[in-house]
Enzyme design. Structure first.
Site, mmCIF file in Angstrom:
data_model
loop_
_atom_site.group_PDB
_atom_site.id
_atom_site.type_symbol
_atom_site.label_atom_id
_atom_site.label_comp_id
_atom_site.label_asym_id
_atom_site.label_seq_id
_atom_site.Cartn_x
_atom_site.Cartn_y
_atom_site.Cartn_z
ATOM 1 N N LYS A 13 0.818 -1.220 0.000
ATOM 2 C CA LYS A 13 0.000 0.000 0.000
ATOM 3 C C LYS A 13 0.850 1.268 0.000
ATOM 4 O O LYS A 13 0.569 2.206 -0.738
ATOM 5 C CB LYS A 13 -0.937 0.019 1.211
ATOM 6 C CG LYS A 13 -2.089 -0.946 1.133
ATOM 7 C CD LYS A 13 -3.152 -0.647 2.173
ATOM 8 C CE LYS A 13 -2.618 -0.680 3.592
ATOM 9 N NZ LYS A 13 -2.061 -1.994 3.976
ATOM 10 N N ARG A 88 -10.291 2.445 8.812
ATOM 11 C CA ARG A 88 -9.895 1.065 9.107
ATOM 12 C C ARG A 88 -11.099 0.172 9.401
ATOM 13 O O ARG A 88 -10.946 -1.046 9.476
ATOM 14 C CB ARG A 88 -8.953 1.028 10.319
ATOM 15 C CG ARG A 88 -7.564 1.535 10.032
ATOM 16 C CD ARG A 88 -6.625 1.237 11.167
ATOM 17 N NE ARG A 88 -5.289 1.764 10.926
ATOM 18 C CZ ARG A 88 -4.349 1.154 10.238
ATOM 19 N NH1 ARG A 88 -4.599 -0.027 9.707
ATOM 20 N NH2 ARG A 88 -3.163 1.692 10.070
ATOM 21 N N ARG A 127 11.736 -10.998 5.236
ATOM 22 C CA ARG A 127 12.518 -9.773 5.445
ATOM 23 C C ARG A 127 13.524 -9.941 6.575
ATOM 24 O O ARG A 127 13.228 -10.552 7.595
ATOM 25 C CB ARG A 127 11.587 -8.585 5.764
ATOM 26 C CG ARG A 127 10.661 -8.254 4.624
ATOM 27 C CD ARG A 127 10.075 -6.866 4.712
ATOM 28 N NE ARG A 127 9.308 -6.609 5.917
ATOM 29 C CZ ARG A 127 8.444 -5.609 6.033
ATOM 30 N NH1 ARG A 127 8.225 -4.797 5.027
ATOM 31 N NH2 ARG A 127 7.786 -5.429 7.169
ATOM 32 N N ARG A 159 12.827 -9.166 12.507
ATOM 33 C CA ARG A 159 12.019 -8.452 13.493
ATOM 34 C C ARG A 159 10.864 -9.330 13.949
ATOM 35 O O ARG A 159 10.344 -10.138 13.189
ATOM 36 C CB ARG A 159 11.458 -7.157 12.878
ATOM 37 C CG ARG A 159 12.502 -6.118 12.622
ATOM 38 C CD ARG A 159 11.946 -4.844 12.012
ATOM 39 N NE ARG A 159 10.501 -4.859 11.768
ATOM 40 C CZ ARG A 159 9.844 -3.847 11.206
ATOM 41 N NH1 ARG A 159 10.486 -2.769 10.822
ATOM 42 N NH2 ARG A 159 8.547 -3.921 11.004
ATOM 43 N N ARG A 170 -1.539 -10.846 12.251
ATOM 44 C CA ARG A 170 -1.880 -9.526 11.698
ATOM 45 C C ARG A 170 -2.900 -9.664 10.570
ATOM 46 O O ARG A 170 -3.806 -8.832 10.428
ATOM 47 C CB ARG A 170 -0.622 -8.823 11.181
ATOM 48 C CG ARG A 170 0.311 -8.332 12.289
ATOM 49 C CD ARG A 170 1.655 -7.905 11.738
ATOM 50 N NE ARG A 170 1.571 -6.730 10.893
ATOM 51 C CZ ARG A 170 2.532 -6.347 10.059
ATOM 52 N NH1 ARG A 170 3.634 -7.059 9.947
ATOM 53 N NH2 ARG A 170 2.394 -5.258 9.334
#
Length: 216
Positions: A13, A88, A127, A159, A170
């Site tokens: 996004k 949201r 990542r 992370r 999530r």
């Protein structure tokens, strides 16, 4: 052109918002940018938001909405804007609709970046972040064979919010909050989905083709 960009974490996004807003010559407005601007500018709303952020709490809807209202009333947003990260949920969508209606405006389009869960996990869980310079690498896309940063030689780490279990959580939260929002805008007749897989340039091209019929 007044549009909202929605999509799961890892859909791209932020990147697409930048390109699309630039192509349409309208400001990209994200809640993150608004928060940072208010906090760094020391506004009343910024100081209020900071009290929540410092405690690790979510900033309440009414504070977020007040910041969005202030930002949308600025001169550069009068002829259009791209909202990223707001609304949201359906409650926020209804408040945005009423806010724009008060100003004699309405959303032209809600663009949904569509990407399946496994692709999101592949993007985010791959990542690795450099512990020295902060640069982000990807084990697959950057063909990383070791755990050292190619830029500075620092050790790479994953992370916590990039770990697969966290990413999948999530995605569950996103589905709970945003699936009703997507249905809401579909019922309004202004939702268009765009396949967000593939190279960034191709996704931007698809997005612009989807937007074109809605441009005045």
């Amino acid at each position: 052109m007044r549009l909202v960009l929605v999509g799961p974490p890892g859909a791209g996004k932020g990147t697409q918002a930048q390109y699309i807003a630039s192509n349409l010559s309208i400001p990209k407005i994200s809640t993150g940018d608004i928060f940072r601007a208010n906090v760094s500018g020391g506004t009343d709303l910024g100081r209020l938001a900071k009290t929540y952020m410092d405690r690790g709490d979510l900033v309440p809807d009414e504070v977020t909405i007040a910041m969005v209202r202030d930002r949308l009333s600025e001169d550069d947003a009068q002829d259009g804007f791209l909202l990223d990260g707001f609304p949201r949920n359906v409650a926020q969508a209804e408040i945005l609709r009423d806010m724009l209606k008060d100003w004699g405006q309405a959303l032209d389009l809600v663009l949904e970046l569509v990407v399946d869960d496994d692709e999101v996990v592949r993007r985010l869980a791959g990542r690795r972040t450099c512990s020295q310079c902060g640069r982000i690498w990807h084990v697959e896309f950057d063909d990383k064979k070791d755990d050292k940063c190619d830029a500075c030689g620092g050790p790479l780490f994953q992370r916590d919010d990039d770990k697969e279990q966290t990413v999948r959580h999530r995605l569950e939260v996103y589905q709970e909050q945003t699936a009703p929002l997507v249905s809401y805008y579909a019922d309004e007749g202004i939702l268009v989905g765009v396949d967000a897989t593939g190279p960034v340039e191709e996704v931007t091209q698809r997005a612009m083709e989807a937007i074109r019929p809605f441009m005045g």
